[in-house]
Design a protein around this motif. Structure first.
Motif, PDB file in Angstrom:
ATOM      1  N   LYS A   1       0.950  -1.210   0.140  1.00  0.00           N
ATOM      2  CA  LYS A   1       0.160  -0.080   0.046  1.00  0.00           C
ATOM      3  C   LYS A   1       0.666   1.453   0.007  1.00  0.00           C
ATOM      4  O   LYS A   1       0.436   2.205  -0.583  1.00  0.00           O
ATOM      5  CB  LYS A   1      -0.905  -0.127   1.258  1.00  0.00           C
ATOM      6  CG  LYS A   1      -1.933   1.115   1.262  1.00  0.00           C
ATOM      7  CD  LYS A   1      -2.932   0.994   2.627  1.00  0.00           C
ATOM      8  CE  LYS A   1      -3.830   2.105   2.389  1.00  0.00           C
ATOM      9  NZ  LYS A   1      -4.888   1.953   3.818  1.00  0.00           N
ATOM     10  N   SER A   2       1.781   1.177   1.054  1.00  0.00           N
ATOM     11  CA  SER A   2       2.707   2.398   0.799  1.00  0.00           C
ATOM     12  C   SER A   2       3.460   2.718  -0.253  1.00  0.00           C
ATOM     13  O   SER A   2       3.813   3.725  -0.948  1.00  0.00           O
ATOM     14  CB  SER A   2       3.656   2.275   1.841  1.00  0.00           C
ATOM     15  OG  SER A   2       4.391   1.225   1.856  1.00  0.00           O
ATOM     16  N   LEU A   3       3.851   1.277  -1.363  1.00  0.00           N
ATOM     17  CA  LEU A   3       4.525   1.663  -2.382  1.00  0.00           C
ATOM     18  C   LEU A   3       3.613   2.250  -3.447  1.00  0.00           C
ATOM     19  O   LEU A   3       4.021   3.079  -4.323  1.00  0.00           O
ATOM     20  CB  LEU A   3       4.890   0.173  -2.893  1.00  0.00           C
ATOM     21  CG  LEU A   3       5.484   0.178  -4.301  1.00  0.00           C
ATOM     22  CD1 LEU A   3       6.951   0.959  -4.342  1.00  0.00           C
ATOM     23  CD2 LEU A   3       5.896  -1.442  -4.726  1.00  0.00           C
ATOM     24  N   LEU A   4       2.331   2.060  -3.579  1.00  0.00           N
ATOM     25  CA  LEU A   4       1.442   2.407  -4.454  1.00  0.00           C
ATOM     26  C   LEU A   4       1.034   3.914  -4.082  1.00  0.00           C
ATOM     27  O   LEU A   4       1.197   4.763  -5.192  1.00  0.00           O
ATOM     28  CB  LEU A   4       0.010   1.516  -4.204  1.00  0.00           C
ATOM     29  CG  LEU A   4      -1.281   2.190  -4.879  1.00  0.00           C
ATOM     30  CD1 LEU A   4      -0.868   2.230  -6.467  1.00  0.00           C
ATOM     31  CD2 LEU A   4      -2.370   1.423  -4.610  1.00  0.00           C
ATOM     32  N   ILE A   5       1.055   4.312  -2.845  1.00  0.00           N
ATOM     33  CA  ILE A   5       1.122   5.901  -2.654  1.00  0.00           C
ATOM     34  C   ILE A   5       2.481   6.483  -3.177  1.00  0.00           C
ATOM     35  O   ILE A   5       2.320   7.532  -3.633  1.00  0.00           O
ATOM     36  CB  ILE A   5       0.931   5.758  -0.987  1.00  0.00           C
ATOM     37  CG1 ILE A   5      -0.364   5.523  -0.466  1.00  0.00           C
ATOM     38  CG2 ILE A   5       0.913   7.429  -0.993  1.00  0.00           C
ATOM     39  CD1 ILE A   5      -0.638   5.495   0.922  1.00  0.00           C
ATOM     40  N   THR A   6       3.377   5.877  -2.904  1.00  0.00           N
ATOM     41  CA  THR A   6       4.932   6.231  -3.424  1.00  0.00           C
ATOM     42  C   THR A   6       4.598   6.669  -4.971  1.00  0.00           C
ATOM     43  O   THR A   6       5.065   7.477  -5.508  1.00  0.00           O
ATOM     44  CB  THR A   6       5.887   5.567  -3.070  1.00  0.00           C
ATOM     45  OG1 THR A   6       6.079   5.509  -1.803  1.00  0.00           O
ATOM     46  CG2 THR A   6       7.023   6.177  -3.716  1.00  0.00           C
ATOM     47  N   LEU A   7       4.181   5.717  -5.684  1.00  0.00           N
ATOM     48  CA  LEU A   7       4.066   5.554  -7.143  1.00  0.00           C
ATOM     49  C   LEU A   7       3.088   6.743  -7.555  1.00  0.00           C
ATOM     50  O   LEU A   7       3.358   7.266  -8.668  1.00  0.00           O
ATOM     51  CB  LEU A   7       3.819   4.268  -7.636  1.00  0.00           C
ATOM     52  CG  LEU A   7       4.649   2.994  -7.481  1.00  0.00           C
ATOM     53  CD1 LEU A   7       4.091   1.687  -7.816  1.00  0.00           C
ATOM     54  CD2 LEU A   7       5.886   3.398  -8.257  1.00  0.00           C
ATOM     55  N   ILE A   8       2.024   6.813  -6.930  1.00  0.00           N
ATOM     56  CA  ILE A   8       1.213   7.922  -7.021  1.00  0.00           C
ATOM     57  C   ILE A   8       1.776   9.298  -7.030  1.00  0.00           C
ATOM     58  O   ILE A   8       1.627   9.972  -8.069  1.00  0.00           O
ATOM     59  CB  ILE A   8      -0.115   7.805  -6.252  1.00  0.00           C
ATOM     60  CG1 ILE A   8      -0.857   6.416  -6.393  1.00  0.00           C
ATOM     61  CG2 ILE A   8      -0.866   8.976  -6.485  1.00  0.00           C
ATOM     62  CD1 ILE A   8      -2.189   6.445  -5.719  1.00  0.00           C
TER      63      ILE A   8
END
Length: 298
Positions: A98-105
């Motif tokens: 989830k944190s990786l997805l936020i970083t990619l966003i």
């Protein structure tokens, strides 16, 4: 100072401090916002209205305007779907990565648009990773409309998601769970419960995304090839005209971009006003009011 006077003033600083801060803010806005905009329109109309309209009616200008609108018309809906899906996933579910997805966003906020354009050239260019396969199948992405759309989508996709994520996180999942318990399907829950709660944030994100899509320069400049009448958007067309010392024509197209920005600002202000009005009305409704509960099924 009485409480009512303190609440009305907002702060307890001396009057000269407040007026000084307001004056500095107004001066800054005048020097760096109002004055440049006025200069753009003044230069665009320097040779009269006929020359201004003639600059906008040129085939290359019309092509740039059309391509800009087409790019925004494709990129914004794609980012709308992605933004809602990403915000829903981040705000409503807990999962690994989830944190990786936020970083990619957030990645397009930290990566230069020029670098993003170069990445697409590396992937889809003639000498890129997929270049030989694309050429073999007669598919053109770089120096064509698909590359411009892809670059614009990359640069603008955080706007809607980032507008919705904190809003949906603050709302929680209680209402959606209650709707499901009452028998609503997933689509009915989204349409009648989630969407009304996020509609103003969604509209605001779409407005920002559209404004950035129409004004994007760096990434589009790399992947477009600057082909006049074919792959030039309005910002690129302004650059070419200015480099060719056609200042009136350049400022005419630039003034059209400025007008679009002002219209976007006006729409944003209306959305904020409507949202504030709706929130104020909702706060004044009694808890038992039937208007506070939206129907689950159409």
């Amino acid at each position: 100072m009485s409480p009512s006077r303190s609440n009305h003033a907002g702060t307890t600083e001396a009057a000269w401090v407040r007026y000084s801060l307001i004056s500095v803010a107004l001066l800054f806005m005048f020097l760096f916002l109002v004055l440049p905009l006025a200069a753009v329109f003044t230069e665009a109309l320097r040779k009269g209205l006929d020359a201004y309209l003639a600059s906008l009616q040129e085939p290359d200008a019309w092509s740039a305007i059309r391509l800009t609108l087409i790019t925004a018309a494709i990129a914004v809906p794609l980012n709308l779907v992605f933004g809602v899906a990403a915000a829903w996933a981040v705000a409503k579910f807990d999962f690994k990565g989830k944190s990786l997805l936020i970083t990619l966003i957030d990645l397009p906020f930290s990566v230069s648009p020029v670098v993003a354009g170069l990445v697409y050239v590396l992937m889809f260019g003639a000498q890129g990773w997929l270049g030989p396969w694309l050429q073999a199948h007669d598919i053109k992405i770089i120096f064509a409309v698909p590359g411009i759309v892809l670059a614009t989508v990359f640069v603008t996709f955080p706007f809607i998601a980032r507008e919705l994520i904190p809003l949906m996180q603050a709302q929680g999942t209680d209402e959606e769970q209650a709707a499901i318990v009452l028998g609503a399907s997933g689509w009915q829950t989204f349409w009648h419960v989630t969407l009304p709660n996020i509609k103003w944030g969604l509209i605001y994100g779409v407005i920002l995304c559209n404004a950035r899509a129409m004004g994007e320069f760096g990434a589009v400049s790399v992947v477009s090839g600057h082909i006049r009448g074919q792959t030039n958007t309005m910002p690129l067309h302004v650059e070419i005209l200015y480099n060719e010392y056609q200042s009136v024509a350049a400022f005419a197209v630039a003034s059209l971009l400025a007008l679009l920005a002002l219209v976007t600002l006006a729409i944003k202000s209306v959305v904020e006003w409507r949202h504030h009005k709706e929130m104020k009305l909702a706060a004044n409704l009694p808890p038992e009011s039937p208007h506070t509960t939206a129907p689950l099924v159409a």
